[in-house]
Enzyme design. Structure first.
Site: not given
Lengths: 245, 303
Positions: B71, B131
């Site tokens: 994402i 992330c």
């Protein structure tokens, strides 16, 4: 959105690699044409999002194309099997601004949601013009169903085996219409936008790889003139004026 | 009557079950389905100083027993979150929420945290140094002990809320990273974030994900998460939020026995949005089955 265990009433092949699955619902579960359901299939982690073609107060119909391992399993499913389904998902088509001669364009497996739109329009006293595009005759489906409910039907095939030889736009360029409702491959949507007069309002249904299908994961986001939208939750239908091609 | 209450960094929770950041948005979609106040809490979508669209599509792909995502921290930016999302959240959720924050430099981590610090709704700040999907921060921060310590210190200097550092499993020695967070003054750690993965489409012969690599999550990573929670429990004195592949009440108990004080459910939310609710409802019976009266009593029990 609800999670339901729906029983399959029938699952049949209606064209090359195209299957129609009907579920028993016991109640009206769909709000608008163009919405979709997300199906859990044993052995696969993510659900399969599939557009709703038709529904009644006791049934729901999807038409899907076998394109991968998940739909390969689906096509073998039989009546009586129960599936875990999330529905209804997505914003759906709003037919309020259709005008008197709406144009419904479906390309391949983008045709099914157009059937729900046609039914809604006819119920509202508006006769739609339906243009369907396929590669060849063996892939054609739903044409008779559209005619049966009283829609004007045009077909384009890439090989010219049925109807106009070429793409849906080869049919659309000679038609007059007051609005566009469409679902199909991105190049088709783009071509339609290019050939339609600027003042014609339109609603375009987009397909994208999804994670959840209900707006939580941001997997299917796209940019629009009105900001970022999630195809699954804020779409799949975008209004013509907001689309960034 | 079993006792599911836990205390995470000084904040009491009715139960240890939280939804993981990035799988629960800001709660809205799930609140349409059930009363999300039954959750212990949840960690909201990773929030950065500036708005981010994230990575090109496709950025989701299925794989065996899980999914790969890239994402790329799509979010409206911290100011928008504070102005719009948190007031909306207040209407549907009345417990302290965990704020997940990301940054592209030590300074931006600190600045976002400083802004979040002023939000009364926020109980904990969870700092995403793990992330795998952003080039300008994220995992690059979480794989170097020195940088983890520095980010932790900078965030701690800007907030009085408990700071939980979210760790990446994509390291050789997760204990040394957790210890760096501890040295930096962290109040807790959460682990694991996704594992770096890739899938290749046989038809195109190219990676499925536009960004090529993505974070792999789902039930397949559960044993890795249990192992790392176990190691970090031994190697630090910090409370741990256990994350990774949790789908059942049994998974929760296992993760707590490994050393977790609370747990987060991630990928499973995307497939079955009722997963957290089901887990919370099933926990008492599963506790009974294993003779557990109090969940807080089993934390680290496997050691």
């Amino acid at each position: 959105m609800k999670q339901m265990n729906l029983t399959i009433l029938s699952n049949e092949c209606i064209a090359e690699d195209i299957y129609r699955m009907v579920f028993e619902t016991g109640e009206m579960l769909v709000e608008k044409p163009g919405q979709f359901i997300n199906i859990k299939i044993d052995g696969f982690f993510l659900r399969r999002p599939i557009s709703i073609s038709d529904w009644t107060d006791n049934t729901l119909t999807i038409i899907y194309k076998v394109v991968g391992a998940g739909t390969e399993v689906m096509k073998e499913m039989t009546a009586g099997q129960v599936l875990d389904v999330l529905l209804p998902l997505g914003n759906g088509f709003d037919i309020m601004q259709s005008g008197e001669r709406p144009l419904l364009v479906g390309g391949g497996v983008g045709v099914p949601p157009m059937f729900g739109v046609a039914k809604e329009l006819i119920a509202a006293g508006v006769k739609p013009v339906v243009v369907m595009g396929f590669n060849e005759e063996s892939q054609i489906f739903l044409a008779e169903d559209f005619e049966a409910i009283g829609a004007e039907v045009h077909i384009a095939t890439a090989d010219g085996s049925v109807g106009t030889k070429g793409f849906v736009t080869d049919v659309v360029k000679d038609l007059e219409y007051t609005s566009i409702f469409t679902c199909g491959p991105l190049p088709m949507l783009r071509a339609l936008d290019s050939c339609a007069p600027a003042e014609i309002p339109g609603w375009f249904s987009f397909e994208e790889r999804m994670g959840c299908g209900f707006g939580a994961c941001m997997g299917c986001s796209c940019k629009t003139k009105y900001g970022n939208k999630r195809i699954c939750k804020d779409g799949p239908i975008l209004e013509r004026g907001e689309i960034i091609w | 009557m079993v006792d599911m209450k836990v205390n995470l960094c000084g904040i009491k929770m009715d139960n240890p079950v939280m939804a993981a950041s990035g799988t629960f948005g800001y709660g809205k979609e799930f609140a349409e389905l059930y009363d999300i106040n039954m959750l212990g809490s949840f960690s909201f979508k990773g929030t950065t100083l500036e708005p981010r669209f994230g990575n090109p599509l496709p950025r989701i792909a299925e794989c065996e027993a899980g999914l790969i995502n890239s994402i790329g921290l799509q979010n409206p930016g911290v100011d928008d979150v504070i102005a719009k999302e948190l007031p909306e959240l207040a209407k549907i959720f009345n417990k302290p929420v965990m704020a997940n924050v990301g940054g592209s430099s030590v300074e931006t981590y600190a600045e976002v945290s400083g802004k979040i610090d002023k939000c009364e709704q926020v109980g904990w700040i969870e700092v995403n140094v793990s992330c795998p999907n952003v080039h300008d921060g994220g995992m690059a921060f979480g794989t170097d002990p020195g940088v983890v310590q520095e980010v932790t210190e900078a965030v701690k200097a800007n907030t009085t809320k408990p700071v939980i550092i979210k760790l990446s499993p994509n390291v050789t020695d997760i204990v040394s990273i957790a210890q760096a967070a501890e040295r930096g003054g962290a109040d807790g750690v959460s682990l694991i974030n996704t594992m770096l993965g890739m899938g290749i489409n046989l038809k195109t012969g190219k990676p499925v994900i536009a960004n090529k690599m993505g974070g792999f999550s789902g039930p397949a990573i559960f044993p890795v998460a249990v192992r790392m929670v176990y190691q970090v429990y031994e190697g630090t004195g910090l409370p741990i939020v256990g994350i990774g592949g949790i789908q059942t009440a049994e998974n929760v108990i296992e993760m707590m026995m490994a050393g977790a004080t609370a747990i987060q459910v991630g990928a499973a939310n995307l497939v079955d949005p009722y997963t957290c609710k089901n887990i919370i409802e099933q926990l008492p019976a599963v506790m009974d089955k294993y003779g557990i009266d109090s969940l807080s009593s089993i934390i680290g029990g496997a050691h």
